[in-house]
Design a protein around this motif. Structure first.
Motif, PDB file in Angstrom:
ATOM      1  N   LEU A 271       0.820  -1.206   0.000  1.00  7.47           N
ATOM      2  CA  LEU A 271       0.000   0.000   0.000  1.00  7.47           C
ATOM      3  C   LEU A 271       0.860   1.265   0.000  1.00  7.47           C
ATOM      4  O   LEU A 271       0.660   2.164  -0.822  1.00  7.47           O
ATOM      5  N   VAL A 272       1.829   1.349   0.910  1.00  5.43           N
ATOM      6  CA  VAL A 272       2.640   2.564   0.978  1.00  5.43           C
ATOM      7  C   VAL A 272       3.514   2.703  -0.262  1.00  5.43           C
ATOM      8  O   VAL A 272       3.742   3.809  -0.762  1.00  5.43           O
ATOM      9  N   HIS A 273       4.014   1.564  -0.766  1.00  2.84           N
ATOM     10  CA  HIS A 273       4.815   1.608  -1.993  1.00  2.84           C
ATOM     11  C   HIS A 273       3.959   2.100  -3.161  1.00  2.84           C
ATOM     12  O   HIS A 273       4.405   2.926  -3.965  1.00  2.84           O
ATOM     13  N   GLY A 274       2.728   1.624  -3.234  1.00  2.00           N
ATOM     14  CA  GLY A 274       1.833   2.055  -4.307  1.00  2.00           C
ATOM     15  C   GLY A 274       1.495   3.525  -4.222  1.00  2.00           C
ATOM     16  O   GLY A 274       1.470   4.230  -5.248  1.00  2.00           O
ATOM     17  N   ILE A 275       1.223   4.026  -3.011  1.00  2.00           N
ATOM     18  CA  ILE A 275       0.928   5.455  -2.851  1.00  2.00           C
ATOM     19  C   ILE A 275       2.115   6.288  -3.326  1.00  2.00           C
ATOM     20  O   ILE A 275       1.961   7.272  -4.058  1.00  2.00           O
ATOM     21  N   ALA A 276       3.308   5.889  -2.903  1.00  2.00           N
ATOM     22  CA  ALA A 276       4.512   6.640  -3.284  1.00  2.00           C
ATOM     23  C   ALA A 276       4.698   6.643  -4.788  1.00  2.00           C
ATOM     24  O   ALA A 276       4.997   7.687  -5.392  1.00  2.00           O
ATOM     25  N   GLU A 277       4.545   5.488  -5.426  1.00  2.00           N
ATOM     26  CA  GLU A 277       4.741   5.398  -6.876  1.00  2.00           C
ATOM     27  C   GLU A 277       3.692   6.216  -7.625  1.00  2.00           C
ATOM     28  O   GLU A 277       4.006   6.896  -8.612  1.00  2.00           O
ATOM     29  N   LEU A 278       2.447   6.156  -7.199  1.00  2.00           N
ATOM     30  CA  LEU A 278       1.389   6.922  -7.862  1.00  2.00           C
ATOM     31  C   LEU A 278       1.618   8.418  -7.717  1.00  2.00           C
ATOM     32  O   LEU A 278       1.387   9.193  -8.650  1.00  2.00           O
ATOM     33  N   TRP A 279       2.101   8.836  -6.546  1.00  2.00           N
ATOM     34  CA  TRP A 279       2.373  10.267  -6.344  1.00  2.00           C
ATOM     35  C   TRP A 279       3.557  10.710  -7.192  1.00  2.00           C
ATOM     36  O   TRP A 279       3.527  11.749  -7.838  1.00  2.00           O
ATOM     37  N   ARG A 280       4.614   9.902  -7.197  1.00  2.00           N
ATOM     38  CA  ARG A 280       5.810  10.253  -7.959  1.00  2.00           C
ATOM     39  C   ARG A 280       5.532  10.319  -9.456  1.00  2.00           C
ATOM     40  O   ARG A 280       6.125  11.129 -10.166  1.00  2.00           O
ATOM     41  N   SER A 281       4.624   9.481  -9.937  1.00  2.00           N
ATOM     42  CA  SER A 281       4.309   9.472 -11.369  1.00  2.00           C
ATOM     43  C   SER A 281       3.366  10.587 -11.776  1.00  2.00           C
ATOM     44  O   SER A 281       3.190  10.849 -12.969  1.00  2.00           O
ATOM     45  N   GLY A 282       2.746  11.233 -10.793  1.00  2.00           N
ATOM     46  CA  GLY A 282       1.784  12.296 -11.088  1.00  2.00           C
ATOM     47  C   GLY A 282       0.366  11.806 -11.293  1.00  2.00           C
ATOM     48  O   GLY A 282      -0.532  12.606 -11.568  1.00  2.00           O
ATOM     49  N   ALA A 283       0.147  10.503 -11.133  1.00  2.00           N
ATOM     50  CA  ALA A 283      -1.182   9.950 -11.397  1.00  2.00           C
ATOM     51  C   ALA A 283      -2.234  10.449 -10.417  1.00  2.00           C
ATOM     52  O   ALA A 283      -3.423  10.494 -10.754  1.00  2.00           O
ATOM     53  N   LEU A 284      -1.821  10.811  -9.202  1.00  2.00           N
ATOM     54  CA  LEU A 284      -2.781  11.262  -8.201  1.00  2.00           C
ATOM     55  C   LEU A 284      -3.078  12.754  -8.291  1.00  2.00           C
ATOM     56  O   LEU A 284      -4.055  13.222  -7.688  1.00  2.00           O
ATOM     57  N   ALA A 285      -2.273  13.491  -9.031  1.00  2.00           N
ATOM     58  CA  ALA A 285      -2.393  14.949  -9.063  1.00  2.00           C
ATOM     59  C   ALA A 285      -3.778  15.451  -9.484  1.00  2.00           C
ATOM     60  O   ALA A 285      -4.271  16.439  -8.922  1.00  2.00           O
ATOM     61  N   PRO A 286      -4.444  14.826 -10.468  1.00  2.00           N
ATOM     62  CA  PRO A 286      -5.750  15.351 -10.884  1.00  2.00           C
ATOM     63  C   PRO A 286      -6.865  15.142  -9.863  1.00  2.00           C
ATOM     64  O   PRO A 286      -7.936  15.749 -10.000  1.00  2.00           O
ATOM     65  N   MET A 287      -6.655  14.315  -8.875  1.00  2.00           N
ATOM     66  CA  MET A 287      -7.718  14.018  -7.924  1.00  2.00           C
ATOM     67  C   MET A 287      -7.935  15.184  -6.960  1.00  2.00           C
ATOM     68  O   MET A 287      -6.971  15.748  -6.432  1.00  2.00           O
ATOM     69  N   PRO A 288      -9.189  15.551  -6.702  1.00  2.00           N
ATOM     70  CA  PRO A 288      -9.452  16.638  -5.734  1.00  2.00           C
ATOM     71  C   PRO A 288      -8.856  16.341  -4.361  1.00  2.00           C
ATOM     72  O   PRO A 288      -8.434  17.267  -3.658  1.00  2.00           O
ATOM     73  N   GLN A 289      -8.789  15.070  -3.990  1.00  2.00           N
ATOM     74  CA  GLN A 289      -8.252  14.705  -2.677  1.00  2.00           C
ATOM     75  C   GLN A 289      -6.760  14.987  -2.554  1.00  2.00           C
ATOM     76  O   GLN A 289      -6.216  14.977  -1.456  1.00  2.00           O
ATOM     77  N   ALA A 290      -6.101  15.241  -3.689  1.00  2.00           N
ATOM     78  CA  ALA A 290      -4.658  15.500  -3.668  1.00  2.00           C
ATOM     79  C   ALA A 290      -4.325  16.984  -3.617  1.00  2.00           C
ATOM     80  O   ALA A 290      -3.151  17.341  -3.595  1.00  2.00           O
ATOM     81  N   LYS A 291      -5.333  17.827  -3.584  1.00  2.00           N
ATOM     82  CA  LYS A 291      -5.076  19.273  -3.690  1.00  2.00           C
ATOM     83  C   LYS A 291      -4.280  19.818  -2.514  1.00  2.00           C
ATOM     84  O   LYS A 291      -3.569  20.820  -2.651  1.00  2.00           O
ATOM     85  N   ASP A 292      -4.366  19.176  -1.349  1.00  2.00           N
ATOM     86  CA  ASP A 292      -3.642  19.661  -0.175  1.00  2.00           C
ATOM     87  C   ASP A 292      -2.262  19.025  -0.031  1.00  2.00           C
ATOM     88  O   ASP A 292      -1.562  19.278   0.950  1.00  2.00           O
ATOM     89  N   GLY A 293      -1.870  18.207  -0.987  1.00  2.00           N
ATOM     90  CA  GLY A 293      -0.538  17.622  -0.957  1.00  2.00           C
ATOM     91  C   GLY A 293      -0.537  16.149  -0.586  1.00  2.00           C
ATOM     92  O   GLY A 293      -1.580  15.536  -0.319  1.00  2.00           O
ATOM     93  N   LEU A 294       0.662  15.607  -0.558  1.00  2.00           N
ATOM     94  CA  LEU A 294       0.834  14.171  -0.352  1.00  2.00           C
ATOM     95  C   LEU A 294       0.430  13.717   1.043  1.00  2.00           C
ATOM     96  O   LEU A 294      -0.286  12.723   1.199  1.00  2.00           O
ATOM     97  N   GLU A 295       0.895  14.402   2.074  1.00  2.00           N
ATOM     98  CA  GLU A 295       0.731  13.873   3.419  1.00  2.00           C
ATOM     99  C   GLU A 295      -0.724  13.716   3.843  1.00  2.00           C
ATOM    100  O   GLU A 295      -1.102  12.660   4.363  1.00  2.00           O
TER     101      GLU A 295
END
Length: 224
Positions: A167-191
């Motif tokens: 799970l944590v590896h997947g979150i990190a990889e998705l964030w690093r690739s930019g795949a999570l950026a379009p999601m409204p839940q990502a607007k406040d950043g990674l943490e």
């Protein structure tokens, strides 16, 4: 002090490691070579071989160093979480995600299995063994503590550990690739996003009725 001066003062190994991290940050592990590292710091192409047998040995050293640094951050997160087993486990997971994003150079080194795992190359025999962080052992201890407190179900802790690691590896990889950026839940950043995801995942792993889940260590080399 120049790189050549540091070599004569016995510090070339550290300079090589730091420059290798810079190369990985720019080009990835695939773009790393001892020849380029030597050229960039101004020493002969043969000089790195006094400290590392080959590229694989250099990556091994970086991987061990990175794991030790990440483990230290995980230990600090556990201390900050106090005595609550669930919060300690959550802190460990958050530190994995943070480290992966903040130190992509080390992260790339210890996630390069074709270079790190199964190598027969050794560092120069005069060099001390690289310090290693026991991140898997820390994760397993935290999982078992949550089983014993009733925050996680009984059963094989290795299965739960692999689930959380994935799970944590997947979150990190998705964030690093930019795949999570379009999601409204990502607007406040990674943490905040990672914290919500990990909290939701831990909540979805239902504990058994009652408290005090039992656990016995698995025989070495067995997942049962």
């Amino acid at each position: 002090m120049s790189a050549k001066d540091t070599y004569h003062h016995g510090n070339l190994r550290r300079v090589l490691l730091d420059e290798a991290l810079a190369v990985i940050g720019e080009k990835g592990v695939g773009g790393l070579s001892l020849r380029e590292v030597a050229s960039r710091i101004g020493v002969s192409h043969a000089a790195p071989y006094h400290h590392f047998a080959d590229k694989t040995a250099l990556v091994h050293a970086l991987a061990h160093e990175g794991m030790a640094l990440m483990d230290a951050e995980m230990a600090a997160a556990e201390r900050a979480a106090g005595n609550d087993p669930r919060q300690r486990l959550l802190g460990i997971g958050m530190e994995y995600v943070r480290f992966a994003v903040e130190r992509p150079d080390y992260y790339a080194a210890f996630n390069a299995p074709e270079l790190v795992a199964g190598s027969e190359s050794d560092e120069h025999p005069e060099q001390p063994e690289e310090q290693r962080g026991d991140t898997w052992g820390r994760l397993m201890a935290a999982v078992v503590a949550c089983q014993q407190s009733g925050d996680l179900p009984q059963g094989d802790p290795v299965v739960l550990g692999v689930f959380l690691w994935s799970l944590v590896h997947g979150i990190a990889e998705l964030w690093r690739s930019g795949a999570l950026a379009p999601m409204p839940q990502a607007k406040d950043g990674l943490e905040p996003l990672a914290h919500h995801v990990l909290s939701a995942a831990l909540g979805s792993v239902q504990p058994p009725q009652g408290r005090g889940a039992s656990w016995a260590p698995c025989p070495e080399g067995s997942a049962e």
